[in-house]
Design a protein around this motif. Structure first.
Motif, mmCIF file in Angstrom:
data_model
loop_
_atom_site.group_PDB
_atom_site.id
_atom_site.type_symbol
_atom_site.label_atom_id
_atom_site.label_comp_id
_atom_site.label_asym_id
_atom_site.label_seq_id
_atom_site.Cartn_x
_atom_site.Cartn_y
_atom_site.Cartn_z
ATOM 1 N N ALA A 130 0.870 -1.105 -0.525
ATOM 2 C CA ALA A 130 -0.009 -0.113 -0.026
ATOM 3 C C ALA A 130 1.049 1.549 -0.388
ATOM 4 C CB ALA A 130 -0.528 0.142 1.425
ATOM 5 N N ALA A 131 0.096 2.628 -0.372
ATOM 6 C CA ALA A 131 1.608 3.492 -0.643
ATOM 7 C C ALA A 131 1.157 3.940 0.950
ATOM 8 C CB ALA A 131 0.215 4.745 -0.966
ATOM 9 N N ALA A 132 2.395 4.275 1.229
ATOM 10 C CA ALA A 132 3.289 5.307 2.793
ATOM 11 C C ALA A 132 3.759 4.046 2.868
ATOM 12 C CB ALA A 132 2.040 5.679 3.424
ATOM 13 N N ALA A 133 3.433 2.464 2.764
ATOM 14 C CA ALA A 133 4.014 1.344 3.841
ATOM 15 C C ALA A 133 5.732 1.405 3.566
ATOM 16 C CB ALA A 133 3.412 0.521 2.591
ATOM 17 N N LYS A 134 6.300 0.705 4.667
ATOM 18 C CA LYS A 134 7.303 0.954 4.303
ATOM 19 C C LYS A 134 7.636 -0.271 3.861
ATOM 20 C CE LYS A 134 11.304 1.565 7.727
ATOM 21 N NZ LYS A 134 11.632 2.775 6.981
ATOM 22 N N PHE A 135 9.847 0.437 2.985
ATOM 23 C CA PHE A 135 9.706 0.200 1.451
ATOM 24 C C PHE A 135 10.393 -1.383 2.927
ATOM 25 C CE2 PHE A 135 14.111 -0.439 -0.416
ATOM 26 C CZ PHE A 135 13.238 -0.918 -1.644
ATOM 27 N N ASP A 136 10.391 -2.348 1.838
ATOM 28 C CA ASP A 136 11.328 -3.289 2.271
ATOM 29 C C ASP A 136 12.142 -4.207 1.351
ATOM 30 O OD1 ASP A 136 11.617 -6.277 3.815
ATOM 31 O OD2 ASP A 136 9.828 -6.894 3.523
ATOM 32 N N PRO A 137 13.690 -3.759 1.478
ATOM 33 C CA PRO A 137 14.151 -4.534 0.473
ATOM 34 C C PRO A 137 13.936 -6.593 0.061
ATOM 35 C CG PRO A 137 15.488 -4.477 2.418
ATOM 36 C CD PRO A 137 14.194 -3.412 2.076
ATOM 37 N N HIS A 138 13.494 -6.645 0.716
ATOM 38 C CA HIS A 138 13.313 -7.985 0.370
ATOM 39 C C HIS A 138 12.406 -8.915 -0.343
ATOM 40 C CE1 HIS A 138 16.643 -8.858 3.248
ATOM 41 N NE2 HIS A 138 15.869 -7.891 5.039
ATOM 42 N N GLN A 139 11.125 -7.886 -0.576
ATOM 43 C CA GLN A 139 9.777 -8.283 -1.419
ATOM 44 C C GLN A 139 9.690 -6.620 -2.109
ATOM 45 O OE1 GLN A 139 6.864 -8.610 1.724
ATOM 46 N NE2 GLN A 139 6.580 -10.564 1.873
ATOM 47 N N HIS A 140 10.295 -5.397 -2.285
ATOM 48 C CA HIS A 140 10.151 -4.665 -3.150
ATOM 49 C C HIS A 140 11.818 -3.865 -4.047
ATOM 50 C CE1 HIS A 140 7.150 -3.707 0.232
ATOM 51 N NE2 HIS A 140 6.825 -4.214 -0.358
ATOM 52 N N GLN A 141 11.400 -3.879 -4.875
ATOM 53 C CA GLN A 141 12.429 -2.394 -5.838
ATOM 54 C C GLN A 141 12.660 -1.441 -6.117
ATOM 55 O OE1 GLN A 141 14.402 -5.608 -9.647
ATOM 56 N NE2 GLN A 141 15.532 -3.982 -9.710
#
Length: 181
Positions: A130-141
């Motif tokens: 979702a917008a404003a969710a914490k960036f997670d380098p394990h799941q997001h690029q």
């Protein structure tokens, strides 16, 4: 009597102590040839037991390798089976070239639902932060970092959904991230 303590309420203990005493007496009175024959018989028995155990271990290893090979070979069977209705829907749509755009769009949405259901049944889940969710380098690029009116290091927009299977990332979600202030 030998030095081992015996429990008067343990007849098995008494019997084993008596057997040990008898064995010691026989070993002392038997000649070296008889003792050698006894040791050779025991060696043959142990050798046979060893060879049988070794053969059993080899059989277990071979069977497990065969089972793993079959598991790898047919691992995608249930997944492919779940995708067949999606293929059927796409073929039905292609078979109707004169269909109205609204009808085709409705069919595309139905086919997408079938595909999503097939993926979910096979533990393939969307990664769509979702917008404003914490960036997670394990799941997001992170594709880009942009100034935004939200906390730094949070997702601003999702450019492409990601997917995971059994909690392992197949493809990370492509996102833009808010820049530090």
């Amino acid at each position: 009597m030998n030095n081992a303590q015996t429990n008067p309420q343990d007849p098995a203990g008494e019997a084993s102590n008596a057997a040990a005493d008898l064995s010691q007496e026989q070993g002392a009175s038997a000649g070296p040839e008889a003792r050698l024959a006894e040791v050779e018989a025991r060696l043959a028995e142990m050798s046979d037991a060893y060879l049988r155990a070794k053969a059993e271990v080899e059989n277990i290893r071979r069977r497990s390798e065969e089972e793993m090979s079959k598991a790898r070979k047919f691992a995608v069977e249930s997944f492919a089976e779940a995708l067949l209705p999606v293929m059927d829907s796409m073929e039905a749509a292609i078979a109707m070239p004169e269909a109205k755009v609204e009808t085709v769009l409705e069919g595309v949405h139905a086919t997408k639902r079938q595909l999503a259901s097939a993926l979910e049944r096979n533990k393939v889940l969307e990664i769509n932060p979702a917008a404003a969710a914490k960036f997670d380098p394990h799941q997001h690029q992170a594709i880009s970092v942009v100034p935004a009116e939200q906390d730094p290091g949070t997702v601003v927009a999702v450019l492409q959904k990601g997917y995971s299977i059994n909690e392992r990332v197949l493809r990370p979600a492509l996102v833009t991230v808010s820049a530090p202030r």
